[in-house]
Motif scaffolding. Structure first.
Motif, mmCIF file in Angstrom:
data_model
loop_
_atom_site.group_PDB
_atom_site.id
_atom_site.type_symbol
_atom_site.label_atom_id
_atom_site.label_comp_id
_atom_site.label_asym_id
_atom_site.label_seq_id
_atom_site.Cartn_x
_atom_site.Cartn_y
_atom_site.Cartn_z
ATOM 1 N N LEU A 77 50.746 39.832 34.828
ATOM 2 C CA LEU A 77 50.528 39.171 36.117
ATOM 3 C C LEU A 77 51.502 39.639 37.184
ATOM 4 C CD1 LEU A 77 49.803 35.529 34.935
ATOM 5 C CD2 LEU A 77 48.155 37.152 35.868
ATOM 6 N N ASP A 78 52.703 40.035 36.769
ATOM 7 C CA ASP A 78 53.719 40.451 37.736
ATOM 8 C C ASP A 78 53.709 41.945 38.031
ATOM 9 O OD1 ASP A 78 54.676 37.841 38.059
ATOM 10 O OD2 ASP A 78 55.996 38.015 36.324
ATOM 11 N N ASP A 79 52.781 42.685 37.403
ATOM 12 C CA ASP A 79 52.621 44.096 37.769
ATOM 13 C C ASP A 79 52.328 44.190 39.255
ATOM 14 O OD1 ASP A 79 52.905 44.812 35.140
ATOM 15 O OD2 ASP A 79 50.810 45.408 34.831
ATOM 16 N N VAL A 80 52.826 45.232 39.880
ATOM 17 C CA VAL A 80 52.588 45.439 41.314
ATOM 18 C C VAL A 80 51.634 46.617 41.502
ATOM 19 C CG1 VAL A 80 53.639 46.036 43.537
ATOM 20 C CG2 VAL A 80 54.829 44.487 41.959
ATOM 21 N N VAL A 81 50.604 46.395 42.293
ATOM 22 C CA VAL A 81 49.581 47.413 42.549
ATOM 23 C C VAL A 81 49.628 47.799 44.023
ATOM 24 C CG1 VAL A 81 47.114 47.947 42.510
ATOM 25 C CG2 VAL A 81 48.117 46.507 40.708
ATOM 26 N N ARG A 82 49.670 49.073 44.293
ATOM 27 C CA ARG A 82 49.658 49.556 45.675
ATOM 28 C C ARG A 82 48.215 49.742 46.126
ATOM 29 N NH1 ARG A 82 49.280 54.341 48.461
ATOM 30 N NH2 ARG A 82 50.485 54.469 50.415
ATOM 31 N N ILE A 83 47.875 49.145 47.256
ATOM 32 C CA ILE A 83 46.518 49.261 47.800
ATOM 33 C C ILE A 83 46.391 50.597 48.519
ATOM 34 C CG2 ILE A 83 44.776 48.195 49.268
ATOM 35 C CD1 ILE A 83 45.733 46.540 46.798
ATOM 36 N N ALA A 122 35.858 43.044 46.994
ATOM 37 C CA ALA A 122 35.552 44.325 46.362
ATOM 38 C C ALA A 122 36.715 45.288 46.500
ATOM 39 C CB ALA A 122 34.286 44.927 46.968
ATOM 40 N N ASP A 123 37.559 45.087 47.531
ATOM 41 C CA ASP A 123 38.762 45.920 47.640
ATOM 42 C C ASP A 123 39.716 45.622 46.491
ATOM 43 O OD1 ASP A 123 39.189 43.358 48.642
ATOM 44 O OD2 ASP A 123 40.019 44.023 50.558
ATOM 45 N N ALA A 124 39.811 44.351 46.104
ATOM 46 C CA ALA A 124 40.674 43.972 44.982
ATOM 47 C C ALA A 124 40.143 44.511 43.660
ATOM 48 C CB ALA A 124 40.806 42.453 44.912
ATOM 49 N N SER A 125 38.822 44.404 43.449
ATOM 50 C CA SER A 125 38.245 44.903 42.194
ATOM 51 C C SER A 125 38.425 46.412 42.083
ATOM 52 C CB SER A 125 36.768 44.526 42.084
ATOM 53 O OG SER A 125 36.011 45.088 43.136
ATOM 54 N N HIS A 126 38.275 47.114 43.194
ATOM 55 C CA HIS A 126 38.444 48.576 43.188
ATOM 56 C C HIS A 126 39.886 48.944 42.885
ATOM 57 C CE1 HIS A 126 38.607 52.723 44.820
ATOM 58 N NE2 HIS A 126 37.340 52.769 44.431
ATOM 59 N N ALA A 127 40.836 48.254 43.510
ATOM 60 C CA ALA A 127 42.255 48.544 43.281
ATOM 61 C C ALA A 127 42.636 48.297 41.820
ATOM 62 C CB ALA A 127 43.111 47.689 44.206
#
Length: 270
Positions: A77-83, A122-127
Motif C-alpha cells: 500500500l505504501d509503494d509510490v507510483v509515478r504518474i 482509468a488513469d489510475a488503472s493504467h498507472a
C-alpha cells in the motif's frame, strides 16, 4: 432499513419512469429491467434472484474490481507510483472517467486504489497496470490468471479498466463471486464503503449512489456496449448479500433494479 430504502427506491423509480410502490413490489418476485442480474447470500449461498446470470457480456468498469484484487496481491500500500504522461493520455484518448491525476506526480498505491474504486479512474488503472505488470499486457495476464484461480470460467479480461475491447466478457454470476472475494480484503472493503476521500490535492467521490442504509459497496460501471452496471454489497437482516446488475438502460434504473432485488431478499429473510 426497509422503510428507509423504500424511500430511496421511490426516488429512483420516479426518474426511471416506473410505476407502483416499493411495498407492492415486495409481494412478488421483483421486476428487474436489467438484461442480467444476480443476488446471492454470501454466507449461505442462497440465490435470491437470478436472470441470465451466466450470459457472457461486457461489464465495463466492474473490471476494476479485479484490477484492485490483483494489485492487493502484487503491491504494498505504501509503494509510490509515478504518474506518466502516457497514463494521463490513455484516459483522455478513450474519453474515460479519470481520477484527475497529473503527469509527474507521485502517489501511493493506497491513494491510487481510491482513485480507481471511487472515481473509477482509468488513469489510475493504467498507472497501476504499467507498474505491476510490468506493462498492461502482463498485468491483464495476471488478471486472467486470477480469474482462472477463482474459477470464473465465463470471464476474460482484455484491459485493466473495462473499456470496450474485443474478447472481453464476464457474467453476473462471476462478478458476484469476484465481489465476494474482493470484499474479504479489508482495504478494498474499506474503500468500497467510503463516500469521499481526500489525499493531498485530490478529492475522490464514490460513484455508487446506493451507499448507506446497509449498502457497503462495491462498484459502478458504464459503457455504451455494456450499459449501466453495478456490483453491490449489502447487509440485510444479519446477512451479507452480493448482487450484480448488468446492461441497464439508465443510471437510475440500475439503482432501482438493485433496490428491488434487495427489498425482495429482505422480504424472504423475514
Amino acid at each position: 432499513m426497509a422503510s428507509m430504502r423504500a424511500g430511496v427506491l421511490a426516488f429512483f423509480l420516479t426518474f426511471a419512469l416506473f410505476t407502483g410502490t416499493a411495498a407492492a413490489q415486495t409481494l412478488r418476485a421483483p421486476s428487474v429491467t436489467a438484461s442480467e442480474a444476480f443476488l446471492i447470500d454470501a454466507e449461505t449461498g442462497t440465490i435470491h434472484y437470478a436472470k441470465r446470470q451466466t450470459r457472457r457480456v461486457p461489464v465495463a468498469s466492474l473490471t476494476k474490481v479485479m484490477t484492485a484484487y490483483v494489485i492487493r496481491e502484487e503491491a504494498d500500500l505504501d509503494d509510490v507510483v509515478r504518474i506518466t504522461p502516457a497514463d494521463v493520455r490513455y484516459a483522455a484518448a478513450h474519453g474515460a472517467t479519470t481520477g484527475g491525476l497529473r503527469a509527474g506526480e507521485r502517489l501511493t498505491v493506497r491513494a491510487l486504489l481510491h482513485a480507481l474504486l471511487l472515481n473509477s479512474g482509468a488513469d489510475a488503472s493504467h498507472a497501476l497496470a504499467e507498474r505491476y505488470g510490468p506493462g498492461t499486457r502482463r498485468f491483464v495476464a495476471k488478471m486472467n490468471a486470477a480469474a482462472r484461480a477463482l474459477k470464473l470460467r465465463d470471464t476474460r479480461f482484455a484491459n485493466p479498466d473495462g473499456l470496450p475491447a474485443q474478447g472481453a466478457y464476464s457474467t453476473a454470476r462471476d462478478q458476484a463471486v469476484l465481489a465476494r472475494v474482493a470484499m474479504r480484503d479489508r482495504v478494498i472493503a474499506t474503500i468500497a464503503r467510503t463516500k469521499v476521500k481526500t489525499i493531498g490535492r485530490h478529492t475522490w467521490h464514490n460513484s455508487n449512489k446506493l451507499l448507506g442504509d446497509g449498502v457497503i459497496g462495491l462498484k459502478t460501471g458504464f459503457t455504451t456496449a455494456a450499459g449501466y452496471c453495478l456490483s453491490f454489497v449489502a447487509e440485510v437482516r444479519g446477512h451479507l448479500l452480493i448482487g450484480v446488475v448488468l446492461g441497464e438502460t439508465t443510471e437510475n434504473r440500475r439503482y432501482a433494479s438493485a433496490l428491488r432485488m434487495l427489498d425482495w431478499a429482505e422480504e424472504r429473510l423475514q
